[in-house]
Design a protein around this motif. Structure first.
Motif, PDB file in Angstrom:
ATOM      1  N   TRP A 112     -31.140  36.202 -18.030  1.00 43.65           N
ATOM      2  CA  TRP A 112     -29.706  35.937 -17.993  1.00 43.65           C
ATOM      3  C   TRP A 112     -29.029  36.694 -16.848  1.00 43.65           C
ATOM      4  N   GLN A 113     -29.395  37.963 -16.686  1.00 45.96           N
ATOM      5  CA  GLN A 113     -28.784  38.759 -15.617  1.00 45.96           C
ATOM      6  C   GLN A 113     -29.145  38.182 -14.249  1.00 45.96           C
ATOM      7  N   LEU A 114     -30.393  37.752 -14.107  1.00 47.94           N
ATOM      8  CA  LEU A 114     -30.830  37.179 -12.829  1.00 47.94           C
ATOM      9  C   LEU A 114     -30.103  35.870 -12.543  1.00 47.94           C
ATOM     10  N   LEU A 115     -30.096  34.969 -13.531  1.00 47.27           N
ATOM     11  CA  LEU A 115     -29.436  33.676 -13.332  1.00 47.27           C
ATOM     12  C   LEU A 115     -27.942  33.838 -13.121  1.00 47.27           C
ATOM     13  N   ARG A 116     -27.337  34.777 -13.862  1.00 47.13           N
ATOM     14  CA  ARG A 116     -25.909  35.009 -13.696  1.00 47.13           C
ATOM     15  C   ARG A 116     -25.590  35.497 -12.281  1.00 47.13           C
ATOM     16  N   GLY A 117     -26.388  36.456 -11.805  1.00 48.63           N
ATOM     17  CA  GLY A 117     -26.139  37.004 -10.473  1.00 48.63           C
ATOM     18  C   GLY A 117     -26.356  35.980  -9.380  1.00 48.63           C
ATOM     19  N   ILE A 118     -27.485  35.225  -9.482  1.00 48.23           N
ATOM     20  CA  ILE A 118     -27.777  34.214  -8.468  1.00 48.23           C
ATOM     21  C   ILE A 118     -26.742  33.094  -8.528  1.00 48.23           C
ATOM     22  N   GLY A 119     -26.411  32.656  -9.749  1.00 49.69           N
ATOM     23  CA  GLY A 119     -25.429  31.581  -9.890  1.00 49.69           C
ATOM     24  C   GLY A 119     -24.075  31.975  -9.345  1.00 49.69           C
ATOM     25  N   PHE A 120     -23.622  33.194  -9.659  1.00 50.05           N
ATOM     26  CA  PHE A 120     -22.324  33.644  -9.154  1.00 50.05           C
ATOM     27  C   PHE A 120     -22.339  33.752  -7.631  1.00 50.05           C
ATOM     28  N   ALA A 121     -23.453  34.275  -7.084  1.00 52.11           N
ATOM     29  CA  ALA A 121     -23.542  34.415  -5.627  1.00 52.11           C
ATOM     30  C   ALA A 121     -23.479  33.055  -4.941  1.00 52.11           C
ATOM     31  N   MET A 122     -24.182  32.075  -5.488  1.00 51.42           N
ATOM     32  CA  MET A 122     -24.182  30.753  -4.861  1.00 51.42           C
ATOM     33  C   MET A 122     -22.823  30.070  -5.009  1.00 51.42           C
ATOM     34  N   THR A 161     -13.928  37.450   5.679  1.00 49.80           N
ATOM     35  CA  THR A 161     -14.415  36.681   4.533  1.00 49.80           C
ATOM     36  C   THR A 161     -15.872  36.982   4.244  1.00 49.80           C
ATOM     37  N   VAL A 162     -16.677  37.129   5.285  1.00 50.48           N
ATOM     38  CA  VAL A 162     -18.095  37.470   5.096  1.00 50.48           C
ATOM     39  C   VAL A 162     -18.224  38.796   4.341  1.00 50.48           C
ATOM     40  N   ILE A 163     -17.433  39.783   4.736  1.00 51.04           N
ATOM     41  CA  ILE A 163     -17.503  41.097   4.083  1.00 51.04           C
ATOM     42  C   ILE A 163     -17.050  41.004   2.629  1.00 51.04           C
ATOM     43  N   VAL A 164     -15.968  40.231   2.386  1.00 49.31           N
ATOM     44  CA  VAL A 164     -15.455  40.088   1.023  1.00 49.31           C
ATOM     45  C   VAL A 164     -16.476  39.388   0.126  1.00 49.31           C
ATOM     46  N   VAL A 165     -17.077  38.326   0.623  1.00 49.91           N
ATOM     47  CA  VAL A 165     -18.079  37.591  -0.156  1.00 49.91           C
ATOM     48  C   VAL A 165     -19.281  38.487  -0.452  1.00 49.91           C
ATOM     49  N   PHE A 166     -19.719  39.224   0.536  1.00 47.07           N
ATOM     50  CA  PHE A 166     -20.863  40.123   0.348  1.00 47.07           C
ATOM     51  C   PHE A 166     -20.557  41.168  -0.728  1.00 47.07           C
ATOM     52  N   ALA A 167     -19.403  41.790  -0.624  1.00 48.43           N
ATOM     53  CA  ALA A 167     -19.036  42.825  -1.593  1.00 48.43           C
ATOM     54  C   ALA A 167     -18.801  42.233  -2.974  1.00 48.43           C
ATOM     55  N   GLY A 168     -18.157  41.060  -3.051  1.00 48.02           N
ATOM     56  CA  GLY A 168     -17.864  40.453  -4.347  1.00 48.02           C
ATOM     57  C   GLY A 168     -19.107  40.067  -5.106  1.00 48.02           C
ATOM     58  N   ALA A 169     -20.073  39.468  -4.444  1.00 45.77           N
ATOM     59  CA  ALA A 169     -21.315  39.085  -5.122  1.00 45.77           C
ATOM     60  C   ALA A 169     -22.094  40.308  -5.575  1.00 45.77           C
ATOM     61  N   ASP A 170     -22.058  41.373  -4.793  1.00 44.21           N
ATOM     62  CA  ASP A 170     -22.794  42.590  -5.154  1.00 44.21           C
ATOM     63  C   ASP A 170     -22.240  43.255  -6.411  1.00 44.21           C
ATOM     64  N   LEU A 171     -20.999  42.969  -6.742  1.00 43.19           N
ATOM     65  CA  LEU A 171     -20.430  43.545  -7.957  1.00 43.19           C
ATOM     66  C   LEU A 171     -21.127  43.016  -9.216  1.00 43.19           C
ATOM     67  N   VAL A 172     -21.621  41.789  -9.149  1.00 46.36           N
ATOM     68  CA  VAL A 172     -22.284  41.174 -10.306  1.00 46.36           C
ATOM     69  C   VAL A 172     -23.775  41.503 -10.323  1.00 46.36           C
ATOM     70  N   LEU A 173     -24.434  41.373  -9.168  1.00 45.51           N
ATOM     71  CA  LEU A 173     -25.867  41.686  -9.075  1.00 45.51           C
ATOM     72  C   LEU A 173     -26.138  42.255  -7.697  1.00 45.51           C
ATOM     73  N   HIS A 174     -26.670  43.470  -7.678  1.00 48.05           N
ATOM     74  CA  HIS A 174     -26.887  44.170  -6.414  1.00 48.05           C
ATOM     75  C   HIS A 174     -27.810  43.356  -5.501  1.00 48.05           C
ATOM     76  N   GLU A 175     -27.417  43.269  -4.212  1.00 43.40           N
ATOM     77  CA  GLU A 175     -28.118  42.551  -3.146  1.00 43.40           C
ATOM     78  C   GLU A 175     -27.929  41.040  -3.207  1.00 43.40           C
ATOM     79  N   SER A 176     -27.258  40.515  -4.240  1.00 36.27           N
ATOM     80  CA  SER A 176     -26.994  39.076  -4.274  1.00 36.27           C
ATOM     81  C   SER A 176     -25.956  38.678  -3.219  1.00 36.27           C
ATOM     82  N   GLY A 177     -25.243  39.659  -2.655  1.00 34.29           N
ATOM     83  CA  GLY A 177     -24.286  39.367  -1.594  1.00 34.29           C
ATOM     84  C   GLY A 177     -24.956  38.756  -0.371  1.00 34.29           C
ATOM     85  N   LEU A 178     -26.213  39.124  -0.115  1.00 42.72           N
ATOM     86  CA  LEU A 178     -26.938  38.546   1.019  1.00 42.72           C
ATOM     87  C   LEU A 178     -27.173  37.059   0.810  1.00 42.72           C
TER      88      LEU A 178
END
Length: 638
Positions: A192-202, A233-250
């Motif tokens: 769940w944590q993996l899918l949530r992080g990947i899904g939110f990042a995408m 925007t790139v920085i904001v997206v990177f930081a926002g995704a990392d809040l849910v799952l670390h490194e998902s910002g990439l």
């Protein structure tokens, strides 16, 4: 062990990183060397060798965030290069290298890392994903230097561009899986944590990408603010995704770049060029930081396994991946072999492995410390090896365009046709292009290579062997089109390789263009109409070869009225900008326009020289026969 030196303050440290990174890139361009090898050498000298700059000491806690943000922009750049329509139109071989080659290469690389290099499965699947990339910034100069034919060159270049983004995505997915499992959660919770992080990042990447596209299309952002808005925007997206799952910002920034790349934005060319400049700066900085931060203890961890690992990647993984991918394609075996034996890795491999390795170590996976040293060794080995062997290998397989200089002439006319004929006689590969078929009539009659179409079109990208040509002359009858072509192609080929005939009314202030537009002007301010007028009055192109006896000064003195157009010296074609600054040495060939009266003068001189040589031969025969000897029979002199 590094020499102990005084610590630098952050401003001094940033200055050193900038000077070292950009300086290494410039030296690489100046001496035609792989930039990545120079950056590695400079970073090692500054860091572990001399101790002048140690990132942890001089920058401290900022090192890791700086590298993370730089890698995010680099991966966003990778997404921006991935145009799915172009990939769909690409040849079968390119699609196979992407769709089949990426997963096969990932699997084989992970196996070699685990079985040969001795890494655990966690580090192996992460690093194996990054190893898919073959480095577009590395492969392009190698291809241009080797002057490959179009099909293998396009396959290698497209593979590098597309797999650059796919390899980063694969590594991000693998890292997210490993980090989730390391947290020792239950299977359901971990999934769940993996899918949530990947899904939110995408979703974040797709949503922000479409948001940027919509804002730009509706002109909600002024032109001068588009690049800053995109960067933030790139920085904001990177930081926002990392809040849910670390490194998902990439993952999020890569997806956002992909969305923008496929949106047909009118400002995309400007965005792409700024992105290229920003990426060069960031890549230089990341590489210097990573190389300077390497410790001799980490390098000491490399043993015979590292050497065997590199050999296995070059001689087993890469060839096997390519051969499996290209099964059933129509590529000849020579081209398959060349592609299989060419796989230089680049800066993305080192940059991503550096940050991912640190993250794995922080999560209790000690093998992560091996990623950066192994990445450095693999990059240096492949870049140096292919840098020295690609051209000889291509020549041995008969897959080069030859060592001749190449020129694309944009614009068909009597002037460009006769210039092309003169250049062909001087051993230059010439291609004439024009979107007007009628303008190509004289070139077709002369049997010259031509391309009917717009040189800036996608059809030209697929049909013209750009890599075989190292210079462009824009000489159509449309000044605006000439300026557009020169300006558009200058960043790719270099402005020193783009030449343009003078524009009408260019000397008037109201018609003058900024210096950054257009190409370099050929020999003064003559327009195409003026050259065509000269051709109608009987002026012709001629080629003169300088020798030890017939020097440039003697040529100038004997032909003061001619118009020098271009020189060919040691295989390099160069148009004449200022006739007073021509450099000529023995064997230099000068292509020039000659008036009819000078042509007649040359004809008379040649006839006189021929008669003088004939008389000299007759005199020598008479002296050889001797007094009283019978005359030589007719025809004996031949």
């Amino acid at each position: 062990m590094a020499i102990e030196t005084a610590a630098l303050n952050p401003i001094e440290a940033f200055a050193i990183v900038g000077i070292a990174g950009v300086g290494a890139q410039w030296l690489a361009w100046r001496f035609r060397m792989p930039a990545i090898v120079l950056m590695l050498a400079v970073g090692l000298i500054l860091g572990p060798v001399t101790g002048i700059f140690l990132p942890e000491r001089d920058i401290g806690a900022l090192v890791q965030p700086m590298i993370s943000l730089a890698v995010a922009v680099i991966l966003f750049e990778g997404g921006l290069t991935l145009n799915l329509r172009q990939l769909a139109d690409a040849r079968l071989a390119v699609r196979r290298l992407v769709y089949v080659g990426a997963p096969v290469g990932w699997l084989l690389s992970a196996l070699v890392l685990n079985l040969v290099a001795g890494l655990g499965w966690q580090a192996s699947i992460v690093f194996g994903g990054i190893m898919i990339v073959t480095g577009p910034t590395v492969i392009a100069p190698l291809l241009r230097q080797a002057r490959l034919r179009a099909r293998p060159a396009q396959a290698l270049q497209w593979e590098a561009i597309v797999n650059d983004a796919i390899g980063a995505l694969a590594a991000v997915f693998a890292l997210l899986v490993v980090l989730t499992r390391q947290q020792e959660l239950g299977e359901a919770q971990a999934l769940w944590q993996l899918l949530r992080g990947i899904g939110f990042a995408m979703l974040l990447g797709v949503g922000m990408g479409f948001g940027v596209v919509r804002a730009f299309r509706r002109n909600l952002v002024p032109e001068y603010m588009k690049v800053p808005v995109l960067f933030v925007t790139v920085i904001v997206v990177f930081a926002g995704a990392d809040l849910v799952l670390h490194e998902s910002g990439l993952l999020a920034v890569t997806v956002m770049g992909l969305v923008i790349a496929n949106a047909d934005l009118p400002s995309y060319a400007e965005i792409y060029r700024f992105k290229e400049s920003a990426t060069i700066l960031l890549v230089s900085g990341v590489f210097i930081l990573l190389a300077a931060g390497i410790k001799f203890q980490a390098l000491a961890m490399l043993d015979w396994r590292a050497a065997v690992f590199v050999l296995a990647v070059i001689l087993v993984v890469r060839p096997l991946t390519v051969m499996i991918s290209l099964i059933g394609t129509d590529l000849p075996w020579r081209e398959k072999l060349l592609i299989a034996l060419t796989g230089p890795r680049g800066v993305v491999l080192v940059a991503v492995s550096g940050i991912f390795g640190e993250r794995l170590v922080a999560e209790g996976i000690p093998d992560g410390a091996m990623l950066t040293p192994l990445a450095f060794v693999l990059v240096v080995a492949t870049v140096v090896l292919h840098g020295f062997t690609l051209a000889p290998l291509a020549r041995a397989l008969g897959l080069t365009s030859g060592d001749k200089p190449g020129l694309i002439i944009v614009g068909g006319s009597v002037f460009t046709t006769e210039l092309a004929q003169a250049l062909e006689k001087a051993d230059v590969n010439v291609l004439i292009t024009d979107p007007n078929r009628g303008h190509l009539l004289s070139a077709r009659r002369a049997g010259l290579p031509y391309f009917y179409g717009d040189i800036l079109s996608e059809a030209a990208e697929n049909s013209v062997e750009f890599i075989a040509y190292n210079a462009i002359l824009v000489a159509s009858d449309n000044d605006a089109y000439n300026t557009l072509v020169a300006t558009d192609l200058a960043p790719e080929l270099g402005r020193d390789s783009i030449w343009q005939l003078a524009r009408h009314k260019e000397d008037l202030p109201r018609h003058a263009l900024p210096s950054q537009l257009g190409g370099r002007t050929v020999n003064g301010n003559r327009t195409l109409d003026q050259y065509l007028d000269l051709m109608e009055r009987g002026w012709v192109f001629r080629t003169t070869r300088l020798t030890e006896e017939y020097t440039l000064e003697k040529w100038r003195a004997a032909r003061p009225e001619v118009i020098p157009m271009a020189t060919i010296d040691r295989g390099r074609l160069q148009f004449v900008g200022d006739p007073a600054r021509i450099e000529g040495r023995p064997d230099t060939r000068i292509i020039s326009l000659i008036p009819p009266e000078t042509l007649e003068k040359i004809r008379l001189e040649n006839e006189a020289a021929h008669l003088a040589r004939a008389e000299a031969r007759a005199t020598r025969r008479g002296e050889g026969a001797g007094i009283g000897d019978p005359p030589a029979p007719a025809g004996a002199a031949g």
